[in-house]
Design an enzyme around this catalytic site. Structure first.
Site, PDB file in Angstrom:
ATOM      1  N   GLY A  39     -18.287  48.159  -7.528  1.00  0.00           N
ATOM      2  CA  GLY A  39     -18.648  49.273  -8.397  1.00  0.00           C
ATOM      3  C   GLY A  39     -19.821  50.056  -7.837  1.00  0.00           C
ATOM      4  O   GLY A  39     -20.134  49.969  -6.644  1.00  0.00           O
ATOM      5  N   CYS A  40     -20.471  50.825  -8.683  1.00  0.00           N
ATOM      6  CA  CYS A  40     -21.623  51.632  -8.274  1.00  0.00           C
ATOM      7  C   CYS A  40     -22.633  50.773  -7.536  1.00  0.00           C
ATOM      8  O   CYS A  40     -23.101  49.761  -8.051  1.00  0.00           O
ATOM      9  CB  CYS A  40     -22.266  52.275  -9.495  1.00  0.00           C
ATOM     10  N   PHE A  41     -23.000  51.181  -6.320  1.00  0.00           N
ATOM     11  CA  PHE A  41     -23.816  50.306  -5.483  1.00  0.00           C
ATOM     12  C   PHE A  41     -25.282  50.210  -5.892  1.00  0.00           C
ATOM     13  O   PHE A  41     -25.995  49.337  -5.419  1.00  0.00           O
ATOM     14  CB  PHE A  41     -23.693  50.650  -4.007  1.00  0.00           C
ATOM     15  N   TRP A  42     -25.755  51.076  -6.773  1.00  0.00           N
ATOM     16  CA  TRP A  42     -27.155  50.969  -7.198  1.00  0.00           C
ATOM     17  C   TRP A  42     -27.438  49.614  -7.840  1.00  0.00           C
ATOM     18  O   TRP A  42     -28.338  48.892  -7.427  1.00  0.00           O
ATOM     19  CB  TRP A  42     -27.486  52.073  -8.199  1.00  0.00           C
TER      20      TRP A  42
ATOM     21  N   SER B 273     -25.393  47.008  -7.950  1.00  0.00           N
ATOM     22  CA  SER B 273     -24.908  45.904  -7.128  1.00  0.00           C
ATOM     23  C   SER B 273     -25.983  45.425  -6.166  1.00  0.00           C
ATOM     24  O   SER B 273     -26.175  44.217  -5.979  1.00  0.00           O
ATOM     25  CB  SER B 273     -23.671  46.346  -6.344  1.00  0.00           C
TER      26      SER B 273
END
Length: 350
Positions: A138-141, A143
């Site tokens: 998902g959104c890498f922020w 993660s």
């Protein structure tokens, strides 16, 4: 346009100049194009017979609102067609072929030399004995933040980027178009003497819903698909065995949307084994930076990965034994929104 519906806007608008002024304020608040000045509306309305003036003013106001909606450039609200594929919320809903991919560039995107939280180098060469793990959920922020916070000093460095696609050194906009084949990903450099690959892998599984196909939560498109990228056969076996175990665990409690859709792909399938490309510097450790938007679309299912010894191949159990005890997961395991509400510093445990 988050927070505002067309009916809501119209209900708050008056006739003529007062309505246009209110719309201008609303448009500014949500970064929409500013409508025509009230004087223009008033002038046009004054030329109509009294019986038609109110109707004309209402139509003009409606046209302004509709135009604002049409011109909104927020990526989350775009719908267009490329070939036979629907592009939703900024990304394609099918994987492209290499022939369809954007050309990209030879030069890497510039990033800071130092990790904003851990203070370690962002690029190699890495210290002797370090291992690497690349995943997408998902959104890498969020993660990335979830992993750099794992305790014990075993996480040496993390970085966000684009993985599993065809375009070299893509930009964020290119990746979001779906025309690179990449997914938002995290590269983890870790010390296997201090933290096990299986510890990070467990966080990966439990920190998202791996059954959502081309998306995660509100974020839709191939750039948000779930993925694991292995560098050797042992990683492949660990990934595949854990996937099968977690799939059964989710189905046993009727969680998720069906079978796990996480792709498991060899880094060797990509030119020069380069499965991962660094994202722009402003994305790196984003949630730890001043004025960062506290956003994470991950949807943890709050289902534990089954006991390690129940699924890990027997000949790999000694080497990959978890180092984080079950007490850690009971206290700090992923739950919805846990990452954005947590401090930036690594967890101190016990």
């Amino acid at each position: 346009m988050p927070g505002f519906g067309l009916a809501f806007l119209l209900s708050r608008l008056g006739d003529g100049a007062r309505g246009a002024s209110a719309l201008a304020k609303r448009a500014t608040a949500v970064r929409l194009p500013k409508p025509r000045p009230p004087s223009i509306l008033a002038t046009r309305a004054s030329k109509e017979p009294p019986s038609q003036a109110g109707s004309k003013r209402s139509l003009a106001t409606l046209a302004l609102v509709a135009g604002a909606f049409r011109s909104t450039k927020r990526r989350e609200q775009r719908w267009r067609r490329i070939g036979s594929s629907r592009v939703a919320l900024g990304g394609m809903m099918r994987m492209i072929s290499p022939d369809e991919a954007l050309p990209g560039r030879e030069t890497e995107l510039p990033i800071s030399s130092t990790h904003a939280v851990l203070g370690t180098p962002m690029k190699g060469p890495w210290p002797e004995g370090m291992d690497m793990f690349v995943f997408a959920n998902g959104c890498f922020w969020g993660s990335e933040k979830g992993v750099w916070r794992l305790p014990g000093g075993g996480i040496y460095a993390t970085a966000v980027g684009y993985a599993g696609g065809f375009t070299p050194n893509p930009t964020y906009e290119e990746a979001c178009s779906g025309l690179t084949g990449h997914t938002e990903a995290v590269q983890v450099v870790f010390d296997p003497e201090k933290i096990s690959l299986v510890d990070i892998l467990r966080w990966f599984w439990e920190a998202h819903d791996p059954t959502q196909g081309m998306g995660q939560g509100n974020d839709r498109g191939t750039q948000y698909r779930s993925g694991l990228y292995f560098f050797n056969d042992e990683q492949r076996r660990i990934f595949e065995a854990s996937k099968a175990a977690y799939d059964k665990a989710l189905q046993a409690v009727n969680r998720g949307r069906g079978p796990i859709t996480t792709e498991i792909v060899a880094a060797a399938d990509f030119p020069e084994n380069q499965v991962f490309y660094y994202a722009e510097d402003y994305h790196q450790q984003y949630l730890a930076k001043p004025r960062a938007r506290p956003y994470c679309s991950a949807q943890p299912q709050v289902v534990a990965l089954p006991d390690f010894n129940s699924w890990c191949p027997e000949d790999l159990q000694e080497k990959y034994q978890p180092k984080l005890p079950e007490e850690f997961w009971q206290q700090h395991g992923p739950t919805p929104h846990c990452v954005i509400m947590a401090p930036n510093e690594p967890i101190v445990f016990p």
